[in-house]
Write an enzyme that holds these catalytic residues in place. Structure first.
Site, PDB file in Angstrom:
ATOM      1  N   GLU A 108       0.795  -1.216   0.000  1.00 41.14           N
ATOM      2  CA  GLU A 108       0.000   0.000   0.000  1.00 41.14           C
ATOM      3  C   GLU A 108       0.833   1.274   0.000  1.00 41.14           C
ATOM      4  OE1 GLU A 108      -3.972   1.788   2.152  1.00 41.14           O
ATOM      5  OE2 GLU A 108      -2.774   0.328   3.241  1.00 41.14           O
ATOM      6  N   ASP A 168      -0.926  -5.417   3.075  1.00 44.51           N
ATOM      7  CA  ASP A 168      -1.490  -4.212   3.666  1.00 44.51           C
ATOM      8  C   ASP A 168      -0.852  -4.089   5.041  1.00 44.51           C
ATOM      9  OD1 ASP A 168      -2.933  -2.092   4.682  1.00 44.51           O
ATOM     10  OD2 ASP A 168      -4.808  -2.715   3.741  1.00 44.51           O
ATOM     11  N   ASP A 171      -4.181  -2.802   7.822  1.00 45.11           N
ATOM     12  CA  ASP A 171      -5.523  -2.779   7.246  1.00 45.11           C
ATOM     13  C   ASP A 171      -6.480  -2.382   8.370  1.00 45.11           C
ATOM     14  OD1 ASP A 171      -7.506  -3.241   5.248  1.00 45.11           O
ATOM     15  OD2 ASP A 171      -8.012  -5.108   6.271  1.00 45.11           O
ATOM     16  N   THR A 173      -6.900   1.289   9.200  1.00 44.66           N
ATOM     17  CA  THR A 173      -6.150   2.372   9.839  1.00 44.66           C
ATOM     18  C   THR A 173      -7.002   3.171  10.818  1.00 44.66           C
ATOM     19  OG1 THR A 173      -4.921   2.548   7.773  1.00 44.66           O
ATOM     20  CG2 THR A 173      -4.604   4.297   9.384  1.00 44.66           C
ATOM     21  N   LYS A 294     -12.239  -9.204  10.195  1.00 44.07           N
ATOM     22  CA  LYS A 294     -13.550  -9.815   9.918  1.00 44.07           C
ATOM     23  C   LYS A 294     -13.388 -11.177   9.247  1.00 44.07           C
ATOM     24  CE  LYS A 294     -15.048  -6.086   7.705  1.00 44.07           C
ATOM     25  NZ  LYS A 294     -14.139  -5.009   8.149  1.00 44.07           N
ATOM     26  N   ARG A 308     -19.686  -6.672   2.103  1.00 43.98           N
ATOM     27  CA  ARG A 308     -18.963  -5.421   1.855  1.00 43.98           C
ATOM     28  C   ARG A 308     -19.419  -4.841   0.526  1.00 43.98           C
ATOM     29  NH1 ARG A 308     -14.232  -2.476   3.107  1.00 43.98           N
ATOM     30  NH2 ARG A 308     -13.186  -1.561   1.301  1.00 43.98           N
ATOM     31  N   ASP A 320      -6.436  -5.502   0.205  1.00 42.18           N
ATOM     32  CA  ASP A 320      -7.530  -5.446   1.178  1.00 42.18           C
ATOM     33  C   ASP A 320      -8.271  -6.762   1.316  1.00 42.18           C
ATOM     34  OD1 ASP A 320      -7.241  -2.772   2.009  1.00 42.18           O
ATOM     35  OD2 ASP A 320      -8.283  -2.050   0.220  1.00 42.18           O
TER      36      ASP A 320
END
Length: 383
Positions: A108, A168, A171, A173, A294, A308, A320
């Protein structure tokens, strides 16, 4: 304060786990299925080490979070010294542990903002953190330029050929800044396929979470999930090498299911998720937490569904979802876009998909996809 170390197998809800002996037997059986199939043993060990060290750095920063540790990206999402430090640690460890392999990292962050004169104080802070965490891994401390170079190793574009690590560094933030959930998410692509994934979730309780348990302050926290294609998903404490195999929820009745979604409404359309849940007859309110934690919680059966649905115009990035997706699929789950298409990680940094990303078990997926399309159609007709 006296701390009693409860055996790992007593910390978890048992229906979705098997004993350590059975887990070992399962791994050995899987390894013996084919002498030619890659097992990625060295890569897995390196990934777990890298994620754990990065998690240690992130935990240190989170404990002493200062306002000066936060910048603003052009997209207005916050980025911290922990983001950069985590990426530098992972980059360094992977190259150090796998010296004979070509190294490609899709990540990232890059060091562009850190090379400005105004960022000298931040660079010094990052360098100090990285050197503290890697003190036992190297003969001499890394210079500021070496740290920046490690960060910039993450500039690979990925793709369908060769091997590419996908990272990431933090992940979630916003969850990190609030003191809530975040994850260090690391995956390996081999010829465009996710073959390995590791999720370090420093604030995720070892015990199952749910609506009534999310606010527990005395639960032991810190989970490491790992998965290799064909070998299943395993969970362990960030502070303990004992691991147990996990499986997604076996619930078949949608009314008994609970679902995860993003904590931030800006990250996913909560109203669409609510409509879908209503069509499925889901009675439990959503479990809203940040990050790919999750996926980890879903893989061990804490909930049955993950929804999502980003707002129009947003493109999902591979870092992600790469690690989280294999953690769920190797635990027996299914991850797809909102039309049931598998996620394609072979096209560079972005995922091309229909509407959103969903994950659940194989029994619930058909009814879930039906409810999703009905809700999408209703939302479109109401505009």
């Amino acid at each position: 304060m006296l701390r009693i170390n409860t055996p790992l197998h007593l910390r978890f809800r048992l229906p979705n786990l098997i004993s350590r002996a059975s887990a070992s037997a399962s791994v050995m059986a899987s390894l013996s299925m084919s002498s030619t199939a890659p097992t990625y043993a060295k890569e897995l060990a390196a990934a777990k080490k890298a994620a754990c060290l990065a998690a240690r750095l992130c935990q240190r920063v989170q404990r002493s979070l200062l306002q000066s540790d936060v910048q603003s990206k052009l997209d207005k999402s916050p980025v911290t010294v922990a983001d950069y430090g985590s990426q530098a640690v992972v980059s360094f460890v992977l190259e150090h542990e796998l010296p004979t392999e070509p190294f490609s990292l899709v990540a990232e962050e890059d060091s562009g903002d850190l090379r400005n004169d105004s960022a000298k104080e931040m660079i010094d802070r990052i360098r100090q953190l990285v050197n503290d965490i890697l003190a036992t891994e190297m003969a001499t401390p890394l210079s500021a330029e070496s740290v920046l170079a490690a960060i910039d190793k993450g500039r690979s574009e990925g793709g369908s050929h060769g091997r590419h690590w996908v990272l990431d560094p933090i992940d979630g933030t916003k969850g990190f800044l609030r003191g809530d959930q975040y994850a260090i998410a690391l995956a390996l692509l081999d010829e465009g396929k996710v073959v390995l994934g590791v999720l370090a979730c420093p604030n995720l309780p070892l015990a199952a979470i749910g609506i009534e348990k999310q606010e527990s302050s005395d639960a032991e926290v810190g989970c490491l999930f790992s998965a290799v294609s064909g070998l299943g998903t395993y969970m362990q404490s960030l502070h303990d090498s004992s691991q147990l195999k996990v499986n997604v929820s076996a619930i078949e009745n949608t009314e008994e299911a609970s679902f995860f979604e993003s904590f931030e409404a800006a990250h996913s359309m909560h109203d669409l998720s609510s409509s879908i849940a209503q069509k499925l007859g889901v009675k439990a309110p959503p479990i809203r937490i940040d990050s790919q934690a999750k996926y980890g919680a879903l893989s061990r059966g804490d909930g049955a569904i993950y929804l999502r649905f980003p707002h129009t115009g947003y493109r999902e990035k591979i870092w992600d979802h790469a690690a989280g997706s294999i953690v769920v699929t190797e635990a027996g789950g299914v991850v797809s876009d909102a039309a049931g298409n598998p996620l394609d990680f072979s096209q560079g940094k972005y995922l091309d998909l229909y509407k959103g990303i969903v994950a659940t078990n194989q029994k619930l997926m058909p009814s879930l996809l039906k409810a999703i399309q009905e809700s999408i159609d209703e939302k479109a007709s109401s505009l």
